[in-house]
Each structure stands twice: as structure tokens, then as C-alpha cells.
Design an enzyme around this catalytic site. Structure first.
Site, PDB file in Angstrom:
ATOM      1  N   LYS A  77       9.741  -0.763  13.769  1.00 54.61           N
ATOM      2  CA  LYS A  77      10.226  -0.421  12.421  1.00 54.61           C
ATOM      3  C   LYS A  77      11.305   0.665  12.517  1.00 54.61           C
ATOM      4  O   LYS A  77      12.345   0.579  11.865  1.00 54.61           O
ATOM      5  CB  LYS A  77       9.084   0.147  11.573  1.00 54.61           C
ATOM      6  CG  LYS A  77       8.118  -0.865  11.016  1.00 54.61           C
ATOM      7  CD  LYS A  77       7.171  -0.163  10.029  1.00 54.61           C
ATOM      8  CE  LYS A  77       5.919  -0.957   9.772  1.00 54.61           C
ATOM      9  NZ  LYS A  77       4.911  -0.248   9.033  1.00 54.61           N
ATOM     10  N   GLY A 125      -4.533  -1.806   5.178  1.00 52.92           N
ATOM     11  CA  GLY A 125      -3.763  -2.941   4.651  1.00 52.92           C
ATOM     12  C   GLY A 125      -4.414  -4.281   4.959  1.00 52.92           C
ATOM     13  O   GLY A 125      -4.557  -5.140   4.085  1.00 52.92           O
ATOM     14  N   ARG A 126      -4.850  -4.478   6.192  1.00 50.11           N
ATOM     15  CA  ARG A 126      -5.396  -5.788   6.590  1.00 50.11           C
ATOM     16  C   ARG A 126      -6.826  -5.999   6.111  1.00 50.11           C
ATOM     17  O   ARG A 126      -7.434  -7.031   6.375  1.00 50.11           O
ATOM     18  CB  ARG A 126      -5.281  -5.962   8.101  1.00 50.11           C
ATOM     19  CG  ARG A 126      -5.906  -4.856   8.933  1.00 50.11           C
ATOM     20  CD  ARG A 126      -5.457  -4.951  10.397  1.00 50.11           C
ATOM     21  NE  ARG A 126      -5.952  -3.857  11.216  1.00 50.11           N
ATOM     22  CZ  ARG A 126      -5.360  -2.681  11.357  1.00 50.11           C
ATOM     23  NH1 ARG A 126      -4.236  -2.429  10.716  1.00 50.11           N
ATOM     24  NH2 ARG A 126      -5.847  -1.749  12.142  1.00 50.11           N
ATOM     25  N   LYS A 176       0.840  -1.202   0.000  1.00 51.02           N
ATOM     26  CA  LYS A 176       0.000   0.000   0.000  1.00 51.02           C
ATOM     27  C   LYS A 176       0.873   1.250   0.000  1.00 51.02           C
ATOM     28  O   LYS A 176       0.680   2.152  -0.798  1.00 51.02           O
ATOM     29  CB  LYS A 176      -0.907  -0.046   1.235  1.00 51.02           C
ATOM     30  CG  LYS A 176      -1.772   1.182   1.384  1.00 51.02           C
ATOM     31  CD  LYS A 176      -2.662   1.060   2.609  1.00 51.02           C
ATOM     32  CE  LYS A 176      -3.285   2.433   2.891  1.00 51.02           C
ATOM     33  NZ  LYS A 176      -4.135   2.432   4.074  1.00 51.02           N
ATOM     34  N   GLU A 224      10.816  -4.685   4.017  1.00 47.52           N
ATOM     35  CA  GLU A 224      10.884  -6.101   3.648  1.00 47.52           C
ATOM     36  C   GLU A 224      10.478  -6.279   2.181  1.00 47.52           C
ATOM     37  O   GLU A 224      11.140  -6.983   1.412  1.00 47.52           O
ATOM     38  CB  GLU A 224       9.912  -6.926   4.510  1.00 47.52           C
ATOM     39  CG  GLU A 224      10.293  -7.054   5.965  1.00 47.52           C
ATOM     40  CD  GLU A 224       9.649  -5.976   6.840  1.00 47.52           C
ATOM     41  OE1 GLU A 224       9.426  -4.845   6.332  1.00 47.52           O
ATOM     42  OE2 GLU A 224       9.399  -6.263   8.013  1.00 47.52           O
ATOM     43  N   HIS A 255      -3.643 -33.232  17.490  1.00 44.92           N
ATOM     44  CA  HIS A 255      -2.484 -34.061  17.830  1.00 44.92           C
ATOM     45  C   HIS A 255      -1.306 -33.202  18.278  1.00 44.92           C
ATOM     46  O   HIS A 255      -0.167 -33.653  18.255  1.00 44.92           O
ATOM     47  CB  HIS A 255      -2.109 -34.935  16.631  1.00 44.92           C
ATOM     48  CG  HIS A 255      -3.213 -35.898  16.294  1.00 44.92           C
ATOM     49  ND1 HIS A 255      -3.311 -37.140  16.877  1.00 44.92           N
ATOM     50  CD2 HIS A 255      -4.293 -35.768  15.501  1.00 44.92           C
ATOM     51  CE1 HIS A 255      -4.403 -37.742  16.426  1.00 44.92           C
ATOM     52  NE2 HIS A 255      -5.019 -36.922  15.590  1.00 44.92           N
ATOM     53  N   GLU A 289      -4.021  -6.660  15.144  1.00 45.28           N
ATOM     54  CA  GLU A 289      -3.545  -5.341  14.714  1.00 45.28           C
ATOM     55  C   GLU A 289      -4.684  -4.322  14.864  1.00 45.28           C
ATOM     56  O   GLU A 289      -4.440  -3.135  15.045  1.00 45.28           O
ATOM     57  CB  GLU A 289      -3.053  -5.389  13.256  1.00 45.28           C
ATOM     58  CG  GLU A 289      -2.154  -4.212  12.883  1.00 45.28           C
ATOM     59  CD  GLU A 289      -1.398  -4.401  11.575  1.00 45.28           C
ATOM     60  OE1 GLU A 289      -0.181  -4.635  11.609  1.00 45.28           O
ATOM     61  OE2 GLU A 289      -2.022  -4.316  10.506  1.00 45.28           O
TER      62      GLU A 289
HETATM   63  O1  F6P Z   1       3.565  -3.206   9.703  1.00 43.38           O
HETATM   64  C1  F6P Z   1       2.205  -3.111   9.640  1.00 43.38           C
HETATM   65  C2  F6P Z   1       1.695  -2.805   8.269  1.00 43.38           C
HETATM   66  O2  F6P Z   1       1.592  -1.440   8.106  1.00 43.38           O
HETATM   67  C3  F6P Z   1       0.365  -3.488   8.058  1.00 43.38           C
HETATM   68  O3  F6P Z   1      -0.698  -2.794   8.597  1.00 43.38           O
HETATM   69  C4  F6P Z   1       0.334  -3.644   6.590  1.00 43.38           C
HETATM   70  O4  F6P Z   1      -0.611  -4.591   6.193  1.00 43.38           O
HETATM   71  C5  F6P Z   1       1.760  -4.066   6.321  1.00 43.38           C
HETATM   72  O5  F6P Z   1       2.520  -3.313   7.237  1.00 43.38           O
HETATM   73  C6  F6P Z   1       2.258  -3.869   4.922  1.00 43.38           C
HETATM   74  O6  F6P Z   1       2.189  -2.537   4.524  1.00 43.38           O
HETATM   75  P1  F6P Z   1       2.316  -2.129   3.009  1.00 43.38           P
HETATM   76  O7  F6P Z   1       1.203  -2.740   2.270  1.00 43.38           O
HETATM   77  O8  F6P Z   1       2.267  -0.636   3.003  1.00 43.38           O
HETATM   78  O9  F6P Z   1       3.650  -2.631   2.503  1.00 43.38           O
END
Ligand code: F6P
Length: 530
Positions: free
Chosen positions: A497, A251-252, A193, A199, A368, A337
């Protein structure tokens, strides 16, 4: 707000759930809508408790807040944003944000995205080496969990193209995924987003280099899903390979729009639309059904009863459906979250527990592994079972019956338990006597009286998955409203972060370590030692 419920709980906390059953209980403590059947009769909730729980929605102003969300008001006030994932699954209508109707844009992007997906599926859009065989979605959190969970869930609806998901910055993840792929027939989707997530950008660069080794114009085989179009251009991705969405999609909560592109490629236009329709139907149900017949509201109230009134700190999500293996992980982000917060909308500390810890695994695997603790541990863990009436493998119907039997047996065992007399009889039959008989028997006692709910759905179709995911989204919303928190920001992920960014140069040896934290300094030294 919860005092009447807590007072009630204090009088009935050790009451046997089994004593609540009369001929009407199963009907009164269950809900049936649009093919879904939700049973909460195996909880310690009686009619009086249910009435007290139902009062919470009015006290919390749920109706006004629910309308505000659907109407596009900026209820995520710490980020000054509307919360409109529901607009992403609308088939028509008007939703105004800052004086502009957002629905035409949603429909336009959906049409573009689904047309793109069809081109990839049909092979009319190709990589350097021919029709695409593989999709690699690079994203994390909401840009990974939604599509990867749904892709697995809807495997029977997928075509020949295989989707892979890379989220972890651990180089092992991308290495292992790319190892088996042909770069010339692989499409890489960079899903972010913000397009700033470390990452994701690190993995995207690694994928670009991998592709650049054998593909002449690697960026042509890249797609970006983001609300930051300037940043996707800087990465070198062509504008016609960029699918945007607005900041009013969290995002979620984003699987319904462009972030769902890999899923749309896998299952195709019609199935993706069915997925949206299931969610839209749940949106309508949530807005119009009476509270006591409203699935998201009742799920939330039962959640509040267990977490905030009874004080059970976790809840287990136990899908008896292997294809929902990532649902618990998906719900961990969605619920934790959203509602893992200790400050209310008023800026004051919450005077109740925040949302609970969510965890789980598909049954029967969990049986199990950790069910021992669920049955006999000292913690009480409300369990949320889910199972389909029908599987996708008609020739393996006997598997499905066994699966269903296992699911029902677990909730039964949790409620009924096994008393000392029955345990003594079992131990005696094994030949134990005297004091050893008693000692052996006590290990075989199940206290029982452990609460659970069971959700039965017809079959894990795209429509049904849409219903289920939207159900949980709205449950989270209702719980958040009752707790008085903003479920749509996520400030709790920021500090880590920031510190990771600051520690990067420390690890590289180009900046001094933190002078207020000898422990971390020592760990850095150990990790960077030759
Ligand atoms: O670290 C949390 C977060 O902001 C989430 O809410 C989000 O889904 C994820 O990182 C990834 O964010 P982006 O889509 O901006 O890379």
C-alpha cells in the site's frame, strides 16, 4: 511442539488410508453437531495421531486464549485491540472492553441497521426516482468479501432488490456495475472500516459523480459503514446514514455487523438474525464442546496435521454448492490474512510453516478444470468437500442427487485410487498390447491415498451459513494459537500500500521513480510511454 507428531508421521506417511477402516472408524473419526456432519475418516489420522493432535490444544494454552478472546481482552497486541467479532452476533450478555460493556452498543446498532434495511426493503425510504431497486456496496477485502459471499449464498432468501459489489480500483469494475443501473433508484453503500482505503474512496467518488449527473442530492443516496465517523462526515454522508463499529472488529471478521447491511437489505430482518444465531450457536459449541467433539478444534488440528506435520502447502476448499462460489475467496482472506505470518507472538521467527495456501472452486466446475492435478499431480492437496443434504430447488432434485454423487465420488477416488492391474485391464479392453499396453495403462493409474474431509450440512439456510462462517473463523483462531501467531493483525499488506501511494505521483510524472529499483523504473516508463 510438533516433534512427536512429526516422528509419528515419519513412520506412517505412506500407509494406506483404506487399511485404517474397521467397523468403528467412521463413527470415531467424524463429528455430528447441530445438523452438521463432519467426516475425517478419509485422512491418514489414527487414534494415536488424534491423541497427539489433541495434546496440542493444552500445550498451546488454547482454553485461556479462547476465553481471553470472548472476554474482550486485547489479544491483538500489535494493534492493541480486543478481538470481538463474536460480540457482534450476541443476542444478550455482557462483554467488557476498557471497563465498558459493549453489548448494549452492539444491540443498538443492530436495531438501527435492521430498521434501516427494512425501510429500504419496504420502499418507505426511497431514492429520487422512487423505491430503491439496486444496492451498490463499494468496499474491498473484508468490506466486500463477507457480504458479497453471503449475498450469493443466500440468494433464495433475497427480495426484489438487487445487490452489486464493487471492490477493484480498476475502473472496469465500477463501469460495468453502474452501466445497467438507474442512479435515481440506486443506494450506494460505502463500506470501509478505516475510510482511508484508496480503492474504496476512489470508487466512492466515481459513484458520487455518476449519481450527481441525474440526482439532485446524491449524498442522500449514500450510506457509510465505518468506524471512522469523522471521515464519513467529511465525505458528505449524513450522520443518520452512517453505521459505525468499533476497532475490536477486524475487517475480515466484520460481516456480522454494519458491514452486512447489503445482506440485511437483501434477506431482511428475520433471516439476518438467523444468520447471526447460527454463528452464535457455533460460538457456544466452540466454547463448551470437548476438544475431540469440537468442530472448529478438530478442523484446525486436521489442518495442522496436513500443513505443518505432513508438509502439504495448500488446501482446497471445494463446496458442492454453486451459491458458495465466493466462499473460497472469502476463506482466502480469512485464513491467509490471519495466519500467513512468519513471526510468532514472541517476536521470533516461526519454526514451523505458516498457515497454508487456500484455494478452491465449487464442484462440479473444479472437476473439469484442476482436479486432474489433485488426482494425478505430484502435489498432495488435502481437499475439504462440502455438500448440502438438500438443495433449494425441489423440482430439480435430480440435479442435487447428481451433485452429491459427484462430491462423494471425488473423495472416494482420491482415497481409493486405481491400481496398475485395473488400469491394465482398461487399456487392454481398448486393444493395446505389449509394451504399448503398459505405457497406456500407466497413464490411467491413480495412486490414491490422498486425504480429504467432507462436511455435510442440512441446507444452505441463513442459520447454516452463520454456523459455517463462524466455524471457519474459529478454526483459523485455533490454528493461529497452535502456531503461536497473532491471527488478527495484517502488517503484510502495508508495504505494498505504501509503495503504491509513492508510485502514484511517479505514474503522473510529478515525482522521480525509485532509484534502488531499475526494474520498476523501466516498467513505469513503459506504462507511461505515449
Ligand atoms: O488491505 C487489507 C485490509 O486492511 C483488510 O484487512 C480489510 O478488510 C481491507 O483492507 C479493507 O479495509 P477497510 O474496510 O478499512 O477499507
Amino acid at each position: 511442539m510438533l516433534s512427536a507428531l512429526k516422528a509419528k508421521y515419519a513412520t506412517i506417511y505412506d500407509r494406506k488410508i483404506t487399511t485404517l477402516f474397521d467397523s468403528a472408524r467412521v463413527g470415531r473419526f467424524s463429528i455430528e453437531i447441530d445438523g452438521l456432519f463432519f467426516d475425517y475418516s478419509k485422512t491418514n489420522i489414527d487414534s494415536e495421531t488424534k491423541d497427539l493432535l489433541l495434546k496440542l490444544t493444552k500445550k498451546a494454552g488454547l482454553y485461556g486464549k479462547r476465553s481471553a478472546m470472548f472476554l474482550g481482552e486485547k489479544i491483538n497486541f500489535t494493534e492493541d485491540r480486543a478481538v470481538l467479532h463474536t460480540a457482534l452476533r450476541r443476542s444478550s450478555g455482557i462483554v467488557m472492553v476498557d471497563g465498558v460493556d459493549v453489548i448494549p452498543g452492539v444491540l443498538q446498532t443492530r436495531t438501527r441497521m435492521l430498521a434501516f434495511a427494512e425501510k429500504v426493503r419496504s420502499g418507505s425510504l426511497q431514492g429520487q426516482g422512487g423505491a430503491y431497486t439496486d444496492i451498490v456496496n463499494i468496499g474491498i477485502g473484508g468490506s466486500d468479501l463477507g457480504p458479497s459471499m453471503a449475498y450469493r449464498a443466500l440468494k433464495p432468501y433475497s427480495n426484489r432488490i438487487k445487490c452489486h459489489y464493487v471492490s477493484n480500483v480498476d475502473g472496469a469494475h465500477i463501469t460495468d456495475v453502474l452501466a445497467d443501473l438507474n442512479p435515481q433508484t440506486t443506494l450506494v453503500i460505502v463500506a470501509s472500516k478505516t475510510f482511508t482505503t484508496n480503492e474504496t474512496l476512489t470508487n466512492a467518488q466515481t459513484a458520487l459523480q455518476w449519481m450527481g449527473k441525474t440526482v439532485t442530492n446524491p449524498a442522500d443516496q449514500f450510506v457509510a459503514l465505518s468506524s471512522a465517523k469523522n471521515k464519513t462526515a467529511a465525505f458528505g454522508i449524513n450522520a443518520d446514514h452512517v453505521f459505525g463499529f468499533e476497532d475490536w472488529v477486524g475487517g475480515r471478521y466484520s460481516v456480522w455487523g454494519p458491514i452486512g447491511l447489503s445482506l440485511a437489505i437483501a434477506i431482511g430482518h428475520d433471516n439476518f438474525n438467523d444468520f447471526l444465531s447460527g454463528a452464535e450457536a457455533m460460538d457456544t459449541h466452540f466454547q463448551i464442546a470437548d476438544d475431540s467433539e469440537n468442530l472448529p478444534i478438530m478442523l484446525a488440528l486436521i489442518g495442522i496435521w496436513h500443513a505443518q506435520v505432513a508438509g502439504y502447502t495448500t488446501r482446497a476448499v471445494l463446496p458442492y454448492e454453486q451459491r458458495l462460489s465466493r466462499l473460497p475467496a472469502y476463506l482466502q482472506q480469512l485464513e491467509m490474512e490471519s495466519n500467513g505470518k512468519s513471526v510468532g507472538i514472541d517476536g521470533q521467527d516461526l519454526n514451523v510453516a505458516s498457515g497454508p495456501i487456500i484455494w478452491g472452486e465449487p464442484g462440479t466446475n473444479g472437476q473439469h478444470a484442476f482436479y486432474q492435478l489433485i488426482h494425478q499431480g505430484t502435489h498432495i492437496i488435502p481437499c475439504e468437500f462440502m455438500v448440502a443434504q438438500q438443495g433449494h430447488e425441489p423440482d430439480l432434485a435430480h440435479h442435487h442427487q447428481l451433485l452429491q454423487a459427484n462430491c462423494l465420488a471425488q473423495s472416494q477416488a482420491l482415497m481409493l485410487g486405481r491400481g496398475l492391474d485395473a488400469a491394465l485391464a482398461i487399456a487392454a479392453a481398448k486393444g493395446f498390447e505389449g509394451s504399448e499396453l503398459d505405457r497406456q495403462a500407466r497413464h490411467r493409474v491413480f495412486k490414491g491415498n490422498r486425504p480429504s474431509t467432507t462436511l455435510i450440512y442440512p441446507k444452505l439456510t441463513p442459520y447454516c451459513l452463520g454456523q459455517l462462517v463462524a466455524l471457519y473463523e474459529h478454526r483459523v483462531f485455533v490454528e493461529g494459537v497452535i502456531l503461536g501467531i497473532n491471527s488478527f493483525d495484517q502488517w503484510g499488506v502495508e508495504l505494498g500500500k505504501e509503495l503504491a501511494t509513492a508510485l502514484g505521483p511517479v505514474m503522473q510524472g510529478t515525482a522521480p521513480g525509485p532509484d534502488n529499483d531499475p526494474s520498476t523504473l523501466n516498467l513505469v516508463a513503459r506504462l507511461t510511454a505515449d
